[in-house]
Scaffold this motif. Structure first.
Motif, PDB file in Angstrom:
ATOM      1  N   LEU A 135      13.306 -31.162 -34.962  1.00 17.36           N
ATOM      2  CA  LEU A 135      12.389 -32.236 -35.323  1.00 17.36           C
ATOM      3  C   LEU A 135      12.601 -33.485 -34.475  1.00 17.36           C
ATOM      4  N   LYS A 136      13.847 -33.815 -34.205  1.00 14.32           N
ATOM      5  CA  LYS A 136      14.144 -35.010 -33.416  1.00 14.32           C
ATOM      6  C   LYS A 136      13.524 -34.913 -32.022  1.00 14.32           C
ATOM      7  N   LEU A 137      13.687 -33.774 -31.380  1.00 12.95           N
ATOM      8  CA  LEU A 137      13.134 -33.574 -30.040  1.00 12.95           C
ATOM      9  C   LEU A 137      11.614 -33.488 -30.084  1.00 12.95           C
ATOM     10  N   ALA A 138      11.087 -32.840 -31.127  1.00 13.64           N
ATOM     11  CA  ALA A 138       9.637 -32.702 -31.251  1.00 13.64           C
ATOM     12  C   ALA A 138       8.955 -34.060 -31.434  1.00 13.64           C
ATOM     13  N   LEU A 139       9.558 -34.923 -32.221  1.00 20.64           N
ATOM     14  CA  LEU A 139       8.983 -36.256 -32.436  1.00 20.64           C
ATOM     15  C   LEU A 139       9.113 -37.131 -31.198  1.00 20.64           C
ATOM     16  N   LYS A 140      10.122 -36.848 -30.391  1.00 21.39           N
ATOM     17  CA  LYS A 140      10.305 -37.603 -29.158  1.00 21.39           C
ATOM     18  C   LYS A 140       9.225 -37.263 -28.137  1.00 21.39           C
ATOM     19  N   ARG A 141       8.776 -35.986 -28.142  1.00 17.84           N
ATOM     20  CA  ARG A 141       7.753 -35.525 -27.202  1.00 17.84           C
ATOM     21  C   ARG A 141       6.680 -34.737 -27.954  1.00 17.84           C
ATOM     22  N   PRO A 142       5.912 -35.382 -28.814  1.00 20.77           N
ATOM     23  CA  PRO A 142       4.975 -34.652 -29.676  1.00 20.77           C
ATOM     24  C   PRO A 142       3.889 -33.915 -28.907  1.00 20.77           C
ATOM     25  N   GLY A 143       3.353 -34.545 -27.858  1.00 25.50           N
ATOM     26  CA  GLY A 143       2.307 -33.886 -27.096  1.00 25.50           C
ATOM     27  C   GLY A 143       2.796 -32.624 -26.411  1.00 25.50           C
ATOM     28  N   ARG A 144       3.952 -32.721 -25.769  1.00 26.37           N
ATOM     29  CA  ARG A 144       4.514 -31.566 -25.079  1.00 26.37           C
ATOM     30  C   ARG A 144       4.894 -30.479 -26.078  1.00 26.37           C
ATOM     31  N   CYS A 145       5.415 -30.892 -27.229  1.00 31.53           N
ATOM     32  CA  CYS A 145       5.788 -29.930 -28.266  1.00 31.53           C
ATOM     33  C   CYS A 145       4.574 -29.133 -28.724  1.00 31.53           C
ATOM     34  N   LEU A 146       3.457 -29.823 -28.983  1.00 34.43           N
ATOM     35  CA  LEU A 146       2.243 -29.149 -29.437  1.00 34.43           C
ATOM     36  C   LEU A 146       1.734 -28.182 -28.377  1.00 34.43           C
ATOM     37  N   TYR A 147       1.740 -28.628 -27.120  1.00 39.42           N
ATOM     38  CA  TYR A 147       1.240 -27.770 -26.050  1.00 39.42           C
ATOM     39  C   TYR A 147       2.114 -26.539 -25.864  1.00 39.42           C
ATOM     40  N   GLN A 148       3.430 -26.729 -25.762  1.00 40.57           N
ATOM     41  CA  GLN A 148       4.307 -25.588 -25.508  1.00 40.57           C
ATOM     42  C   GLN A 148       4.348 -24.633 -26.697  1.00 40.57           C
ATOM     43  N   THR A 149       4.204 -25.148 -27.901  1.00 41.78           N
ATOM     44  CA  THR A 149       4.119 -24.283 -29.080  1.00 41.78           C
ATOM     45  C   THR A 149       2.868 -23.424 -29.022  1.00 41.78           C
TER      46      THR A 149
END
Length: 391
Positions: A135-149
């Protein structure tokens, strides 16, 4: 049909994954065109046939020289295109694509994809090694997290059939990759053993691995346990500790250290041929396995046995398994019925002593072990996997 099988594990060793690939290729090549892609430079059809006991005359073998993937980091469209194209040649001209893998499988471009998950070594993007979103990393890079997911989901959706070699691997596939797999246990040579007179032999089988190259087989701990057994009673048993040994100075040093630790009735054997191993399986009465001892399988699951082909081989030969209660071992052995599962080295020693002292129990469990092993036969694997693949 045209069928592509991709064997992802690399290196120089030939083991369980290669056996799965060979048996699957043999079964499918009876009616279809089969290409088997691999990453072992020294592997040949002759070596694979000799190891697996299969007929691969209708199978084409291809070595994959895997270059490091270069992905665009700034442009999502280019990144996605590069991801889809990586190793696309393995599947795009085929009707069926079957990767056998620990690592991230390539996108499937065949009409049907069927994944065989050995164990998920890496994690999906932004997923913790123990499972769950970072969660910590995902909130730090939300756009990249959504795309890579999203990309990860598309990758996994390219496979219509997803299987795992054990319940243990299936659970970690769910935790690390967010996928649901069917369990189809890998095939084992269960019908090559004769019923000969058993001798007072304890046997363990596993490569002589050193720290830093995946899970080790804990030969030192088993030798220590055998030494304690040897010192507690009038002793007429022998211990055979066998396995593959790499030709490096570090591996030879480790093997020499084990040899120095071994009492006179313990025999360490490296790189023996298949016929000698079969003979040891047939004559041994008790089988030991300790991979994962001292490891927390919830935090370091890579260090335990993800299935346990050698345990099934031993059971098929009538050896009573006394194996660690971790990973795939607990799915193979029914405690107190066809073997024993242990958590401590004292339990390993105590269960072994019980079998040494009770011939009737040992014979009864050996018979039950033979029956249990047939659930993991070559024929069972072919029927289940090929049946699901060709539906």
């Amino acid at each position: 049909m045209k069928i592509s099988i991709y064997l992802e594990p690399a290196g120089s060793g030939i083991g369980g994954a290669e056996f799965v690939a060979a048996l699957l290729a043999e079964a499918l090549a009876k009616d279809h065109q089969v290409d088997l892609f691999h990453r072992i430079p020294s592997l040949t059809i002759d070596k694979l046939v000799a190891f697996s006991g299969t007929n691969l005359q209708n199978v084409q073998l291809h070595y994959v020289d895997l270059a490091e993937q270069q992905l665009s980091r700034r442009n999502p469209l280019s990144h996605y295109k590069d991801s889809r194209n990586f190793l696309a040649e393995l599947s795009k001209s085929y009707d069926v694509f079957v990767p056998i893998t620990h690592g991230v499988p390539p996108f499937c471009h065949a009409k049907k994809g069927a994944l065989i998950l050995l164990f998920p070594t890496p994690t999906a993007p932004y997923v913790n090694p123990e499972g769950g979103l970072d969660l910590k990393l995902a909130l730090k890079r939300p756009g990249r997290c959504l795309y890579q997911t999203w990309v990860w989901k598309k990758r996994m959706e390219s496979y219509q059939l997803k299987t795992a070699i054990s319940e243990f691997s299936r659970e970690w596939g769910r935790r690390r990759w967010g996928i649901e797999c069917e369990v189809i246990h890998p095939p084992v040579n269960t019908n090559v053993f004769r019923e000969v007179e058993k001798q007072k032999f304890i046997l363990s089988v596993g490569r002589f691995a050193i720290e830093g190259e995946g899970h080790t087989k804990k030969q030192e701990q088993m030798l220590d346990t055998y030494r304690r057994l040897n010192g507690e009673r009038p002793f007429d048993w022998q211990y055979f500790c066998v396995g593959g040994l790499s030709a490096t100075a570090a591996h030879q040093e480790f093997f020499d250290k084990l040899t120095q630790l071994a009492p006179a009735s313990a025999h360490l054997k490296a790189n023996i041929d298949w016929s000698e191993l079969i003979s040891l399986y047939e004559r041994a009465s008790i089988f030991w396995h300790a991979a994962g001892y001292g490891q927390d399988q919830n935090k370091q699951p890579i260090f335990v046995e993800h299935f346990g082909i050698s345990t099934v081989e031993a059971m098929a030969a009538g050896c009573v398994p006394v194996v660690i209660n971790k990973g795939g071992q607990a799915e193979i052995v029914e405690h107190g019925v066809n073997g024993f599962l242990w958590d401590t080295l004292d339990e390993l020693k105590d269960y072994t002593t019980r079998l040494m002292n009770d011939d009737e129990l040992r014979v009864k469990m050996a018979q039950a072990a033979r029956r249990r092993a047939q659930m993991f036969s070559r024929e069972t694997f072919v029927t289940k996997f090929v049946g699901r693949l060709l539906e």
